[in-house]
Design a protein around this motif. Sequence first.
Motif, PDB file in Angstrom:
ATOM      1  N   GLY A  19       4.482 -42.777  37.637  1.00  0.00           N
ATOM      2  CA  GLY A  19       4.915 -43.715  38.665  1.00  0.00           C
ATOM      3  C   GLY A  19       6.338 -43.434  39.076  1.00  0.00           C
ATOM      4  O   GLY A  19       6.950 -42.447  38.645  1.00  0.00           O
ATOM      5  N   HIS A  20       6.898 -44.273  39.955  1.00  0.00           N
ATOM      6  CA  HIS A  20       8.320 -44.243  40.309  1.00  0.00           C
ATOM      7  C   HIS A  20       8.770 -42.914  40.909  1.00  0.00           C
ATOM      8  O   HIS A  20       9.928 -42.524  40.751  1.00  0.00           O
ATOM      9  CB  HIS A  20       9.180 -44.571  39.079  1.00  0.00           C
ATOM     10  N   LYS A  34      -7.117 -42.870  43.709  1.00  0.00           N
ATOM     11  CA  LYS A  34      -6.007 -43.789  43.480  1.00  0.00           C
ATOM     12  C   LYS A  34      -5.157 -43.867  44.750  1.00  0.00           C
ATOM     13  O   LYS A  34      -4.388 -42.949  45.058  1.00  0.00           O
ATOM     14  CB  LYS A  34      -5.136 -43.311  42.309  1.00  0.00           C
ATOM     15  N   ASP A  84      -2.545 -45.375  45.438  1.00  0.00           N
ATOM     16  CA  ASP A  84      -1.099 -45.403  45.209  1.00  0.00           C
ATOM     17  C   ASP A  84      -0.536 -44.043  44.813  1.00  0.00           C
ATOM     18  O   ASP A  84       0.682 -43.899  44.678  1.00  0.00           O
ATOM     19  CB  ASP A  84      -0.759 -46.413  44.103  1.00  0.00           C
ATOM     20  N   LEU A  85      -1.410 -43.054  44.615  1.00  0.00           N
ATOM     21  CA  LEU A  85      -0.975 -41.718  44.223  1.00  0.00           C
ATOM     22  C   LEU A  85      -1.325 -40.725  45.316  1.00  0.00           C
ATOM     23  O   LEU A  85      -2.374 -40.824  45.960  1.00  0.00           O
ATOM     24  CB  LEU A  85      -1.629 -41.311  42.906  1.00  0.00           C
ATOM     25  N   THR A 116       5.928 -47.038  43.225  1.00  0.00           N
ATOM     26  CA  THR A 116       4.665 -47.239  42.524  1.00  0.00           C
ATOM     27  C   THR A 116       4.886 -47.460  41.035  1.00  0.00           C
ATOM     28  O   THR A 116       5.585 -46.689  40.368  1.00  0.00           O
ATOM     29  CB  THR A 116       3.736 -46.015  42.729  1.00  0.00           C
ATOM     30  N   GLN A 117       4.290 -48.511  40.510  1.00  0.00           N
ATOM     31  CA  GLN A 117       4.280 -48.721  39.071  1.00  0.00           C
ATOM     32  C   GLN A 117       3.371 -47.678  38.422  1.00  0.00           C
ATOM     33  O   GLN A 117       2.490 -47.119  39.086  1.00  0.00           O
ATOM     34  CB  GLN A 117       3.799 -50.139  38.741  1.00  0.00           C
ATOM     35  N   ALA A 131       3.538 -39.782  42.648  1.00  0.00           N
ATOM     36  CA  ALA A 131       3.620 -41.234  42.808  1.00  0.00           C
ATOM     37  C   ALA A 131       4.745 -41.585  43.762  1.00  0.00           C
ATOM     38  O   ALA A 131       5.821 -40.971  43.739  1.00  0.00           O
ATOM     39  CB  ALA A 131       3.855 -41.902  41.453  1.00  0.00           C
ATOM     40  N   ASN A 132       4.495 -42.560  44.617  1.00  0.00           N
ATOM     41  CA  ASN A 132       5.550 -43.099  45.455  1.00  0.00           C
ATOM     42  C   ASN A 132       6.637 -43.698  44.561  1.00  0.00           C
ATOM     43  O   ASN A 132       6.357 -44.206  43.471  1.00  0.00           O
ATOM     44  CB  ASN A 132       4.958 -44.173  46.374  1.00  0.00           C
ATOM     45  N   LYS A 152       0.576 -45.426  37.107  1.00  0.00           N
ATOM     46  CA  LYS A 152      -0.869 -45.409  37.301  1.00  0.00           C
ATOM     47  C   LYS A 152      -1.454 -44.234  36.533  1.00  0.00           C
ATOM     48  O   LYS A 152      -0.850 -43.164  36.436  1.00  0.00           O
ATOM     49  CB  LYS A 152      -1.222 -45.254  38.782  1.00  0.00           C
TER      50      LYS A 152
END
Length: 458
Positions: A446-447, A311, A313-314, A329-330, A325-326, A332
Amino acid sequence: MDSVTTKKLTPKRKKKITFSNTKIMGQTCQTFSSSVETSLEKDLRRLVNDERFHDITLKCSDGKIVFGYKPILATRSNIFNELIFTESKDNILSFNNINSNAMKVILEYLYTSKIRLENLNVDNFIEVYYAAIHFKLSFQSEMSDVVSSILKAGNEDTGKKLLSDFVNKFSLMENDMDDLVLSILVKSVATNKLTKNENDSLSLEGLRYLLMKTIDTKNSFATPEIEIWKYALMRAKREAMTYYQEIRPYLIPFARYINLNRMDPEEIRTHVEPYNIYSNVDIKDAYFSISSDRGLGFIRGAPIFKWKNDKPDLIISDHGFTVEANKFTQPKSILGDLIFKGRGVYEWNISVEKLCKTIYIGICNIYADLNKSDRDYHGWVLGSDGYVYHEKSHKWYDAKFKEGDKVTIHLDMKNRTCAFSINDNKKPLVSKWNIPSQVYPIVSLGHGSKLGIERVQI
């Protein structure tokens, strides 16, 4: 026992280890230091292996010579004192089990009471540790912290190489020992999955020792029993091909340490029986135990896994045990790399290191499509808001969790049920969850949220 030549390990990234003023059992330890030396330390260090002033020659196992100074050696080490006055011939001492690299580190300690950390690495640590035990030096108790730092700075292969070197150097298959450094190495290798296609540094003897020490373990273990068999088979084939021999003699020693009752009948029939390692009685007993519902879980110990690094985004860290998670980031979903199956009862712990908005923790069908984005979660999960979720349904479970909490997943694959605990406060089974026969562990975050997998060590 002669020293062995091992291939050089190339870690993913080199890190400098600093152990100045390390606390050991409440005491401040300065044996391992990278701090500025005093003038006296520098002067004494110059005497190590100095040919000009030596009065005794130390012949080492690698054929090299190290020069020493008898007054220092005899005064600082009872073992050297005894050897110098009882076994020295023409001022020469021979050491069949200690190489010159390790001997220089030992002399450095005897001369200065310090060891420079840059002189210790994955290639010489076991040799130095063996020498420290041989000479009964006090710093051997502090080496557990050094090996922990070497493992942290290295990659998954680091522990495999060190364990293999330890087993070989100390002849552990003949004479087992209770040792903290050894225990750290066993636990390190146990928590990294053995993969049959990897060309790693774990020797056959190292593998056999690992399986012997963990056969009844309650600690974390990452490799299912059938995958252990496949890994041992791969290593045995490679060894047999190297020496143009049959594979069976290399596999036979593993039979007593691999439990058929942790496999399913098809795995035994397809992957084990063709090699005639187990007797017909053992095979029949395994089939009978499994069919009569007395089989064991598919993995020894407490199952441990890592997050699948698929992933973008992770962020995966801590050798795969932590996911973050950033903050932009929504939510995930990410899977663990271990499939839970069979008829065992399993537990694992997730630590909530950062909590931003709602996160979800639980299990997921191995065929689930994680690309579906109609909701923030997948599978059968507990939300940090205290509700349990599956597909589009949810219900109150009275199990809210927050940052700093520990969430435990209790999975009963025999009865296909699941429950959760928050900080060891166990809640009832979740009703009406139709759990499939094979599931992955899953979290959705996320978030800026961050979750870690806790290792179980008893």
